[in-house]
Design a protein around this motif. Structure first.
Motif, short mmCIF file in Angstrom:
data_model
loop_
_atom_site.label_atom_id
_atom_site.label_comp_id
_atom_site.label_asym_id
_atom_site.label_seq_id
_atom_site.Cartn_x
_atom_site.Cartn_y
_atom_site.Cartn_z
N PHE A 116 0.76 -1.27 -0.08
CA PHE A 116 -0.09 0.06 -0.05
C PHE A 116 0.93 1.32 0.13
O PHE A 116 0.57 2.18 -1.06
CB PHE A 116 -0.96 -0.03 1.22
N CYS A 117 1.97 1.44 0.86
CA CYS A 117 2.57 2.51 1.11
C CYS A 117 3.58 2.52 -0.10
O CYS A 117 3.70 3.68 -0.59
CB CYS A 117 3.29 2.58 2.44
N LEU A 129 1.82 4.84 8.42
CA LEU A 129 1.09 3.49 8.91
C LEU A 129 0.64 3.96 10.27
O LEU A 129 1.01 4.58 11.00
CB LEU A 129 2.14 2.54 9.26
N TYR A 130 -0.95 3.80 10.29
CA TYR A 130 -1.63 3.79 11.69
C TYR A 130 -1.89 2.37 12.19
O TYR A 130 -2.08 1.57 11.61
CB TYR A 130 -2.98 4.44 11.37
N CYS A 131 -1.48 2.23 13.43
CA CYS A 131 -1.63 0.85 14.22
C CYS A 131 -1.30 1.11 15.77
O CYS A 131 -0.68 1.98 16.10
CB CYS A 131 -0.24 0.17 13.78
N SER A 132 -1.95 0.24 16.34
CA SER A 132 -1.71 0.24 17.85
C SER A 132 -0.51 -0.19 18.41
O SER A 132 0.13 -1.08 17.72
CB SER A 132 -2.81 -0.35 18.79
N THR A 133 -0.21 0.52 19.50
CA THR A 133 1.25 0.04 20.13
C THR A 133 1.39 -1.56 20.15
O THR A 133 2.56 -1.98 19.57
CB THR A 133 1.58 0.52 21.42
N TYR A 148 8.27 4.29 7.23
CA TYR A 148 6.94 5.28 6.91
C TYR A 148 6.81 5.86 8.04
O TYR A 148 7.34 5.63 9.30
CB TYR A 148 5.60 4.38 6.67
N GLU A 149 5.87 7.10 8.00
CA GLU A 149 5.58 7.98 8.93
C GLU A 149 4.76 7.18 9.84
O GLU A 149 3.75 6.37 9.38
CB GLU A 149 4.64 9.18 8.48
N TYR A 166 7.91 8.15 16.11
CA TYR A 166 6.58 8.20 15.55
C TYR A 166 6.27 9.68 15.48
O TYR A 166 6.90 10.43 16.23
CB TYR A 166 5.75 7.39 16.36
N GLY A 167 5.31 10.02 14.56
CA GLY A 167 5.19 11.44 14.50
C GLY A 167 3.86 11.72 15.40
O GLY A 167 3.71 12.90 15.91
N ILE A 168 2.82 10.85 15.20
CA ILE A 168 1.64 11.28 15.68
C ILE A 168 1.06 9.97 16.84
O ILE A 168 1.24 8.91 16.61
CB ILE A 168 0.52 11.31 14.66
N TRP A 169 0.64 10.59 17.96
CA TRP A 169 0.03 9.53 18.92
C TRP A 169 -1.21 9.99 19.12
O TRP A 169 -1.80 11.11 19.69
CB TRP A 169 0.79 9.62 20.23
#
Length: 191
Positions: A116-117, A129-133, A148-149, A166-169
């Motif tokens: 995808f990326c 990439l959005y994913c949980s810890t 990836y970001e 990571y950039g966003i939490w």
């Protein structure tokens, strides 16, 4: 730290001027999900236009149901069709959270993330990439996470993910913001 939210059709009609006035600086908007253009989030266009008009910085995410790397490429193509011609200050995130995907293991998860990326990057987009810890630690290899970001989800007083920068939490799914009726996901950007 910069304060943001992420939204989808579930938030309904959002008053982004009130959102901005309440101290929110950015919004990550769901563009859609799955492999078909018809799976575009039905509030995406309105959310994008109104967020931009309110002066918010914008990113987008695509919720994945991919069951193969080829399927993830199809999802990326559908996503790019939806976001075509729009300007983003934040990445386009691959949203990985389906149990059926994690059940296939780390190599599988790595393969769909890269598919995808990689397709997005090939077409000039900044991919994330959005994913949980928990799943980042156990189902995504460090080498892929580094590429990836990262936008990490962990509903906690602090984020305990330490394997990569990571950039966003995303720290809560129960935020209350003026301009949105009901709960909204809350995010911190680490500059």
């Amino acid at each position: 730290m910069i304060k943001g939210i992420d939204v989808s059709t579930w938030q309904g009609n959002i008053d982004f001027a009130k959102v901005k006035a309440s101290g929110i600086d950015f919004v990550i908007i769901r563009a859609g999900y799955g492999r078909e253009i018809t799976q575009k989030d039905n509030c995406f266009e309105r959310n994008y236009e109104n967020a931009k008009a309110a002066g918010l910085d914008v990113g987008a995410y695509w919720y994945s149901y991919a069951d193969s790397a080829e399927d993830a490429v199809r999802e990326a193509k559908a996503c790019m069709e939806v976001i075509k011609g729009k300007k983003f200050e934040y990445p386009i995130y691959f949203d990985l959270e389906e149990q059926s995907q994690f059940a296939k293991g780390k190599n599988f998860c790595d393969s769909i993330i890269k598919a995808f990326c990689g397709e997005l990057e090939k077409n000039g987009y900044k991919a994330g990439l959005y994913c949980s810890t928990y799943y980042l630690n156990n189902y995504v290899s460090d080498s892929v996470a580094k590429k990836y970001e990262l936008w990490v989800a962990q509903y906690n007083y602090r984020c305990t993910y330490t394997a990569n920068k990571y950039g966003i939490w995303q720290y809560s799914s129960e935020g209350r913001i003026n301009g949105i009726s009901g709960n909204v996901d809350m995010d911190w950007l680490f500059d």
